[in-house]
Design an enzyme around this catalytic site. Sequence first.
Site, PDB file in Angstrom:
ATOM      1  CG  ASP A 119      -2.060   1.041   1.079  1.00 59.81           C
ATOM      2  OD1 ASP A 119      -2.494   1.304  -0.059  1.00 59.81           O
ATOM      3  OD2 ASP A 119      -2.477   1.606   2.112  1.00 59.81           O
ATOM      4  CG  ASP A 144      -1.066   0.532  -3.991  1.00 61.16           C
ATOM      5  OD1 ASP A 144      -1.545   0.014  -5.017  1.00 61.16           O
ATOM      6  OD2 ASP A 144      -1.772   0.858  -3.026  1.00 61.16           O
ATOM      7  CG  ASP A 148      -3.743   5.308  -5.063  1.00 59.80           C
ATOM      8  OD1 ASP A 148      -3.357   5.462  -6.238  1.00 59.80           O
ATOM      9  OD2 ASP A 148      -3.935   4.191  -4.541  1.00 59.80           O
ATOM     10  NE  ARG A 199      -6.009   0.583 -10.728  1.00 58.18           N
ATOM     11  CZ  ARG A 199      -6.054   0.079  -9.499  1.00 58.18           C
ATOM     12  NH1 ARG A 199      -5.492   0.751  -8.510  1.00 58.18           N
ATOM     13  NH2 ARG A 199      -6.652  -1.069  -9.250  1.00 58.18           N
TER      14      ARG A 199
END
Length: 331
Positions: A119, A144, A148, A199
């Site tokens: 993470d 990760d 984010d 993404r």
Amino acid sequence: MASLPYADVDSSLRALAGRAEGFGRFAIGGLDGPIYCVTTLADDGPGSLREGCHKKEPLWIVFEVSGTLHLSSYLNVSSYKTIDGRGQRIKLTGKGLRLKECEHIIICNLEFEGGRGHDVDGIQIKPNSKHIWIDRCSLRDYDDGLIDITRQSTDITISRCYFAQHDKTMLIGADPTHVGDRCIRVTIHHCFFDGTRQRHPRVRFGKVHLYNNYTRNWGIYAVCASVESQIYSQCNIYEAGQKKKSFEYYTEKAADREEVKSGLIRSEGDLFLNGAQAYLSTVANEECVFHPSEFYLTWTMEAPSDSLKDILQICTGWQSIPRPVEQMVIG
């Protein structure tokens, strides 16, 4: 002639404050605080970046050193901070920045590379953070995400950033159980996604405005709309490699809904190169996507072209530019 934004934000040190285009336009960072000088590459202690970021008062953080700063743990940034890398070359590695329950953050002209651990993101924005501008940063090779944005964090702009050597580049919206992420609003513009796998971004629930970005040679898809998201893609360049699908739709069920849904993408003026396929949702659905002018009146945009492509390859990410002078206030 290209009409790139922010022509004058390097005219003085604090000219960045409140100058972001898009949803992060109110971010003032440490405008009202003193200058804090990072004088060491140590992870903690006097003169360290961590010490400056932890202080509660507004600060405009600049660097007197260049080099690699190894973070042994996430570096939590408190509200009203500008982390201004202009004038030096600072690379953060090991872990990343965490923007947790904070507001008014500007991060400019830093490199992020080699983040390791479960993470571990380059820049993790969660929960409940707002008024954030990330400008001219280079990000690559984290375990990760690179950036984010989740758990009700909103009013964020990401501009002129360079993304490379990575899989899950940018996630916006945590997962289908976090229905509070319906509040998320993000603008991403004049960024270069260079061979990253997927993404760019992937969005759940939130509203995202993409304009004048260049995404090339992705590994799965360029942009993904998942549960209830609305993505307005405007005058971007999508240049396919082996994979041709620019837009992907993943269906998921929000925790407070019965039906399974994907998101919506509206494409206006986008340029699709090398066989890139849009795979747009139906025209009727596209009309359900928000329009940026509902939230802000102006943004700097041009038609996608070879010249824009060339400029974005040069002008994104960390830049070798001098630190602007601090204007003295007389009176």
